[in-house]
Design an enzyme around this catalytic site. Structure first.
Site, PDB file in Angstrom:
ATOM      1  N   SER A  16      11.392   3.393  -0.434  1.00 36.64           N
ATOM      2  CA  SER A  16      11.484   4.326   0.685  1.00 36.64           C
ATOM      3  C   SER A  16      12.948   4.501   1.090  1.00 36.64           C
ATOM      4  O   SER A  16      13.757   4.944   0.284  1.00 36.64           O
ATOM      5  CB  SER A  16      10.613   3.831   1.844  1.00 36.64           C
ATOM      6  OG  SER A  16      10.393   4.849   2.782  1.00 36.64           O
TER       7      SER A  16
ATOM      8  N   GLU B 179       1.020   8.871  -1.426  1.00 36.67           N
ATOM      9  CA  GLU B 179       1.975   8.304  -0.477  1.00 36.67           C
ATOM     10  C   GLU B 179       1.655   8.668   0.973  1.00 36.67           C
ATOM     11  O   GLU B 179       1.622   7.820   1.857  1.00 36.67           O
ATOM     12  CB  GLU B 179       3.388   8.806  -0.794  1.00 36.67           C
ATOM     13  CG  GLU B 179       3.919   8.466  -2.164  1.00 36.67           C
ATOM     14  CD  GLU B 179       4.858   7.275  -2.174  1.00 36.67           C
ATOM     15  OE1 GLU B 179       4.934   6.552  -1.162  1.00 36.67           O
ATOM     16  OE2 GLU B 179       5.514   7.080  -3.214  1.00 36.67           O
TER      17      GLU B 179
ATOM     18  N   HIS C 296       1.819   5.081   0.587  1.00 33.72           N
ATOM     19  CA  HIS C 296       3.201   4.621   0.692  1.00 33.72           C
ATOM     20  C   HIS C 296       3.241   3.118   0.974  1.00 33.72           C
ATOM     21  O   HIS C 296       2.459   2.606   1.772  1.00 33.72           O
ATOM     22  CB  HIS C 296       3.875   5.383   1.834  1.00 33.72           C
ATOM     23  CG  HIS C 296       5.346   5.215   1.925  1.00 33.72           C
ATOM     24  ND1 HIS C 296       6.195   5.592   0.916  1.00 33.72           N
ATOM     25  CD2 HIS C 296       6.141   4.711   2.916  1.00 33.72           C
ATOM     26  CE1 HIS C 296       7.446   5.345   1.285  1.00 33.72           C
ATOM     27  NE2 HIS C 296       7.439   4.801   2.484  1.00 33.72           N
TER      28      HIS C 296
END
Length: 483
Positions: free
Chosen positions: A186, A308, A401
């Site tokens: 990320s 995600e 995610h």
């Protein structure tokens, strides 16, 4: 006890039962407070004697995640000013071992996270024959607020300072400074993308692994200035360095969290500029998109998770609240023609709700397409997609995610991951991903063919990992010339 020597002094740790030595909380830069606030990092001060390195050091000040993410995403808070520190796990704490080195950059939207969460314990990597390092870097306004008179991207400068410290000192811990792989997820992966594109860390790492982030997330100075003005107005101060220095952290951190919430509640480009698209008011400031070319000299492993964006929609119940009008408006904001894109995304998801289709589109815009663009720009890169679906939230969380993290670190047993994983995550998948990351750090080859624009080979990590050529090609083609 085990003692290693750094340029600042000696550090002491103890060996675990499996022979891994963990050196925790070693400062790589001076505390970023007082006259060093909002400045580029300074070197750490030396110490006399042997410094104890058996406990994690302070974490960078940050506001907690808002519910429900505070219970889903692992992070910790350790008070203290000496927060620019790092942690080292090594199976051979002595010069001459010359082991590959993995350096972890945590995620958290450039506003949360730390290198000391148990979720990022590097013991499994050390048992696999590499030296693993995790670190803290400045977050939020201290790390990324655009202010006149001081350098931008101080959080990135912290990362570079840590990489320089590692290059100078890691041999004492058994690492090879010429075989450093930086990996991140990320915001950590987005940081690596900026480091690659700008050359800020040239020569400091040989390989890089980017999980759920690449080169497409940044603010141009004009948008960053809007964020500075809005935060200053919220605090009742002028948008100057001198004014921000005087704001106590007890006031600044809640204001930062409120600002992030306001971007989502009032996504008006006049207020926030480009931040309305990714909802991150604090992120690297650059003049525009830049991709490293074929001569960047760094081996790349890049990837994303198949679903995600469900992390941001399923736990908040927004997955069911989104209507067709909202879906079409989001597509248009991302640059797609809804009349062309909706049939394509719907073809492989015939029963999908507007929220589920929005999740697929946002996943591509945020994560998958930037990963592909980076792989296209650097021939020889390897691409992956994590597709194992979590059973949490009645199965609606999916391959969301951050879900790949416990598999990469081979820490399925860590209780901080349970809210995302559920009760019975597949250990063979963790074994496969962890092995691939180790192989890449050691050889530059994770175990499947490199990506090219002919076959577009992508390793799909499910319970039976299998390489596929050009997954969901029609959806990918929608983004040509758009993202």
């Amino acid at each position: 006890m085990t003692v290693c020597t750094t340029e600042q002094g000696a550090v002491r740790s103890s060996l675990s039962a499996d022979g891994v030595a963990a050196f925790l909380g070693i400062p790589y830069a001076a505390p970023p407070f007082g006259p060093r606030r909002f400045r580029a990092p300074d070197p750490p001060q030396p110490w006399a004697g042997v410094r104890d390195a058996t406990a994690y050091g302070p974490t960078v000040p940050h506001a907690p995640y808002a519910p429900p993410f505070d219970t889903l995403i692992p992070e910790d808070v350790i008070p203290g000013e000496d927060c620019l520190n790092l942690n080292i796990w090594t199976p051979a704490p002595e010069p001459g071992a010359d082991l590959p080195v993995l350096v972890w950059l945590h995620g958290g939207a450039f506003s949360n996270g730390s290198g000391s969460a148990s979720a990022y314990d590097g013991s499994a990597f050390a048992r696999g024959g590499v030296v693993c390092v995790t670190l803290n870097y400045r977050l939020g306004s201290d790390g990324f607020l655009h202010l006149p008179g001081v350098p931008d991207n101080r959080g990135l400068l912290d990362q570079v300072a840590a990489l320089r410290w590692i290059r100078a000192n890691i041999a004492s811990f058994g690492g090879d400074p010429d075989r450093v792989t930086v990996f991140g997820e990320s915001a950590g992966a987005m940081s690596i993308g900026v480091l690659l594109a700008t050359g800020l860390a040239d020569g400091l790492f040989r390989r890089a692994i980017l999980q759920s982030g690449a080169c497409h997330h940044f603010l141009r100075p004009s948008s960053a200035a809007l964020i500075t003005d809005r935060l200053a107005a919220k605090l009742g101060i002028e948008p100057t360095l001198e004014a921000f220095v005087e704001v106590p952290l007890a006031d600044l951190l809640p204001a930062q969290a409120e600002l992030r919430a306001e971007v989502g509640a009032r996504p008006d480009p006049a207020l926030w500029g480009e931040a309305v698209l990714n909802m991150m008011p604090f992120e690297p400031v650059t003049s525009g998109l830049s991709l490293p070319g074929p001569d960047c000299g760094v081996d790349l492993l890049i990837g994303s998770n198949r679903e995600e964006y469900r992390l941001f929609l399923a736990p908040t119940r927004l997955l069911d609240a989104i209507r067709d009008s909202g879906l079409r408006a989001t597509m248009a904001a991302y640059g797609l023609n809804p009349d062309e894109a909706l049939p394509v995304y719907g073809a492989t998801r015939p029963t999908a709700t507007p929220g589920e289709l929005l999740s697929a589109v946002a996943t591509d815009w945020f994560y998958r397409i930037p990963a592909i663009r980076l792989a296209e720009s650097v021939p020889g890169s390897h691409l992956y997609e994590f597709a194992w679906r979590s059973p949490q939230f009645d199965g609606r969380l999916g391959a969301c995610h951050a879900l790949e993290l416990p598999f990469v670190f081979n820490r399925l047993h860590d209780p901080s991951y349970t809210p995302l994983l559920g009760p019975h995550p597949p250990q063979p998948l963790a074994d496969a991903m962890h092995k691939a990351w180790l192989s890449f750090a050691k050889t530059g080859n994770p175990g499947w063919p490199a990506y090219d624009t002919t076959t577009r080979t992508t390793m799909v990590f499910t319970e039976a990992p299998t390489p596929e050529d050009d997954p969901r090609d029609q959806e990918r083609l929608l983004w040509e010339g758009v993202r």
